[in-house]
Design an enzyme around this catalytic site. Structure first.
Site, short mmCIF file in Angstrom:
data_model
loop_
_atom_site.label_atom_id
_atom_site.label_comp_id
_atom_site.label_asym_id
_atom_site.label_seq_id
_atom_site.Cartn_x
_atom_site.Cartn_y
_atom_site.Cartn_z
CE1 TYR A 492 -4.01 2.06 0.26
CE2 TYR A 492 -2.70 3.32 1.82
CZ TYR A 492 -3.80 3.22 1.01
OH TYR A 492 -4.71 4.24 0.93
CB SER A 572 -7.18 2.60 -2.74
OG SER A 572 -7.60 3.93 -2.57
CG ASP A 655 -14.24 3.65 -6.38
OD1 ASP A 655 -14.42 4.51 -5.49
OD2 ASP A 655 -13.18 3.02 -6.51
CG HIS A 690 -12.53 2.94 -2.79
ND1 HIS A 690 -11.85 3.12 -3.98
CD2 HIS A 690 -11.60 3.04 -1.81
CE1 HIS A 690 -10.57 3.34 -3.72
NE2 HIS A 690 -10.40 3.28 -2.43
#
Length: 719
Positions: A492, A572, A655, A690
């Site tokens: 991430y 993301s 999203d 999302h």
């Protein structure tokens, strides 16, 4: 930065660096050219934006339009899904993954209980229900009864129960409805005794705390102005304001408590203090933990708000107060966090209660006459209990290397609950008494697998600049370690988010089928406090990509995986990560799975919540930031003429956090480029957003598709 550590255990270091014959054969099979895919024709426009002397081409600008509004975008989505579905139908491991994931998901799951009056509220899922059900008990040992079953709200299971909060006495329940994965909420109130909804309804709520007045007369919430018709899923979110809704009145009568029209980009979220004397409004402009604090005295008509903090320079998290003396968790003067108190009449005079530690302080809550502190030590959870003045009392013993959450409570009650999980151990809920120090199991799942069949270890590897980065490895015990294994590397690296050892049935299915799971704790996250975050954002963002690339190189060098056996995944900001490193090192990876990613770094701030992300990414309108963003933007840096790994992009039509146009444009550009013979596809879910609120069957279906795709191109034998 983390201290230098040896990889452990010693018996597992220094595996063979030279690929075995079997490993080479598997890699060759996985990388064999596939039959050429016929991608849908995607119209290329001639849009060019001159910025700071650079002509930035954006041929797929039209794909930014909302799929609900532009029929050409809807037709493109349908055509892409047809090609992707046809390809996924050919994957031999798809059904096997779906079956195993379904088995691993089929266990009883509980959420953290909340106590209000004599009642206990908690969520439960019997295993494969699309959405978890909210239950209430009369007393700790009472029989649970269904209070809200969101599975009855929509045939496709895509309407979810989002945030919920009982009133202080447990008489009413405030709850939010999330439809189709959107960030927008509809807030309603239920009478707990009868199970009936009150007529109260509040709309256009987003990014809001929900908190009751102590007397139960109403609640505080935050909302944006109603968007123009057709713009709800794309228009910028500005002018966030705090309101009070009194029960029995229409939303039009709600009282505006706090607004910042002179600063429309501020988010304003509110909570009622422990004693009920104040409403604390926490304001922020972006995603960074840099807050302003304003106190609104309650029950004192005409009393003026009290500004406590207005420099927006540090993190401030309310813990408790006694009259005018307030206690906060802050990183002011302590990058890894400390506990302080101050009198609201002199907010700049801080008294330190708990000093900064080598571990990162990530949470603090008052329970009875104690404060529970949550720490991360090398990305693993620790919990400690102190007195209200900060004096140490005891450490809370956790079950294993893993992630603990919860510890919420009230100043009037010593009882709290916390959840604990690890990579191979689903969440168990514990009840903890801060007076006695006793911990007992409140809810423990019955499992369809044995956690002892899996091993978890932590390694430390060097990034490009010599920084040591931690990484977790999860694999099945007895896995042949003499040759590399197909490996899924997840990352991430942003927004101060820490990747801790949590349970995922879908990822465990990958491990159960003989793959290795690697999770890298990249810079940009919060594992080591503010300095670790700062080292991976803005002008330092390339460090995140270097950390991830170094993780892949380490896995190959150590023989954990082999060339042609490594897949990468991220969602993301992690989707941006996967897109960026795929451009920078397409030779290193066999497959890439970017999910709901931020792919156009020059226009991210123009849609919905994108404007908040400037804290991590910078401003495309500022030249230095623009040049940095352009250097790694996935959409703008696709390299034609270079062989790319197999890529499966995933996104969803609803999203409204990272609008799907990011993924649409990136996919169109990748398909247009001469980027090798491996498939470059996009999977677009309908009635999903999302990630939050997605029903169980859709989670399983998407994960089975992704991991079957990764298995195909890494040589993992799933059957």
């Amino acid at each position: 930065m983390p201290a230098k550590r040896l990889s452990a255990p010693l018996a597992l270091v220094a595996l063979a660096l030279t690929p075995t014959a079997a490993q080479a054969a598997a890699a060759a099979a996985a990388s064999a050219p596939a039959a050429a895919l016929a991608y849908p024709d995607t119209a290329r426009g001639d849009t060019v934006d001159p910025q700071f002397g650079v002509d930035v081409a954006d041929p797929y600008r039209w794909l930014e339009d909302d799929v609900r509004v532009n029929p050409e975008v809807a037709a493109w989505v349908e055509a892409q899904n047809r090609v992707t579905d046809a390809y996924l139908d050919t994957l031999p491991g798809r059904d096997a993954f779906r079956a195993r994931m379904t088995e691993l998901y089929d266990y009883e799951r509980f959420g953290l209980p909340t106590k209000a009056g004599a009642r206990y509220f908690y969520t439960r899922n019997d295993g494969l229900q699309p959405q978890s059900v909210l239950y209430v008990r009369e007393g700790l040992k009472g029989e649970g009864r269904v209070l809200i079953d969101p599975n009855l709200w929509a045939r496709d299971g895509a309407t979810a129960l989002a945030e919920w909060e009982p009133s202080e006495d447990g008489k009413y329940l405030l709850y939010a409805v999330q439809d189709g994965g959107t960030d927008w909420r509809i807030v309603r109130v239920k009478d707990v005794a009868t199970g009936q909804d009150l007529p109260d309804e509040v709309r256009w709520v987003k990014f809001s705390a929900l908190d009751w007045a102590k007397d139960g007369s109403g609640f505080y919430y935050s909302r944006f102005p109603e968007p123009k018709e057709g713009e709800a899923f794309q228009s910028l979110n500005e002018n966030h304001a705090v309101y009070f809704h009194r029960l029995g009145t229409p939303q039009s009568a709600d009282v505006l408590i706090h607004a910042t029209p002179d600063k429309p980009k501020l988010n304003n979220s509110a909570l009622v203090t422990d004693d009920g004397d104040y409403l604390l409004v926490v304001s922020s402009e972006g995603t960074d933990e840099r807050y302003g604090l304003t106190l609104h005295p309650l029950g004192r008509p005409g009393a003026k708000p009290i500004v406590l903090v207005d420099d927006y320079a540090n993190n401030w998290e309310y813990v408790t107060n006694a009259g005018t003396r307030f206690t906060f968790l802050t990183n002011k003067g302590a990058p890894r966090g400390r506990l302080v108190s101050f009198d609201i009449r002199k907010p700049d005079k801080l008294t330190e209660l708990v000093a900064e530690n080598p571990a990162t302080l990530v949470g603090a809550s008052r329970v009875g006459d104690r404060i529970i502190l949550s720490y991360l030590g090398d990305a693993k959870s620790e919990a400690r209990m102190v007195a209200l003045n900060g004096e140490p009392i005891a450490n809370i013993n956790l079950a294993d290397i893993g992630a603990a959450s919860g510890f919420g409570g009230k100043s009037s009650d010593p009882e709290t609950f916390y959840a604990f999980s690890s990579f191979a151990r689903p969440t168990t809920i514990y009840r903890f008494d801060t007076e006695t120090g006793n911990s007992e199991i409140f809810a423990e799942p019955r499992l369809t697998f044995n956690p002892a069949d899996f091993s978890v270890e932590q390694r430390f590897y060097k990034s490009k600049d010599g920084t040591e980065v931690p990484m977790f490895l999860v694999m099945k015990k007895g896995l042949d370690r003499s040759k590399g294994s197909p490996t899924l590397l997840y990352g991430y690296g942003g927004f101060n988010v820490s990747l801790t050892p949590g349970f995922s049935p879908t990822r465990l299915a990958w491990v159960d089928k003989g793959g290795v799971l690697a999770i890298a704790n990249l810079r940009g996250g919060g594992e080591y406090g503010k300095a670790w975050h700062d080292a991976g954002r803005l002008a330092n963002k390339q460090n995140v990509f270097d950390d991830f690339i170094a993780a892949g190189e380490y896995l190959i060098a150590e023989g954990i995986t082999g060339k042609g056996q490594l897949a990468i995944e991220g969602g993301s900001n992690g989707g941006l990560l996967v897109g960026a490193v795929t451009n920078q090192r397409p030779d290193l990876f066999a497959a890439a799975l970017p999910a709901v990613g931020v792919m156009d770094m020059l226009r991210f701030d123009r849609f919905t919540a994108g404007r908040y992300w400037v804290d991590d990414y910078g401003y495309p309108s500022k030249e230095a930031d623009f040049r940095n963003l352009l250097s790694y933007s996935p959409y703008h840096n696709i390299r034609s003429g270079v062989a790319y790994p197999a890529v499966l992009v995933t996104t969803a039509d609803t999203d409204d956090r990272v609008v799907p146009g990011h993924s649409f444009k990136y996919t169109a550009a990748l398909q247009h480029a001469k980027a090798g013979s491996k498939p470059h596809l996009i999977r677009i879910e309908t009635r999903a957003g999302h990630g939050s609120g997605k029903p169980t069957d859709k989670i399983i279906a998407e994960a089975a598709d992704k991991y079957a795709f990764a298995a195909k191109w890494t040589g993992l034998d799933v059957e």
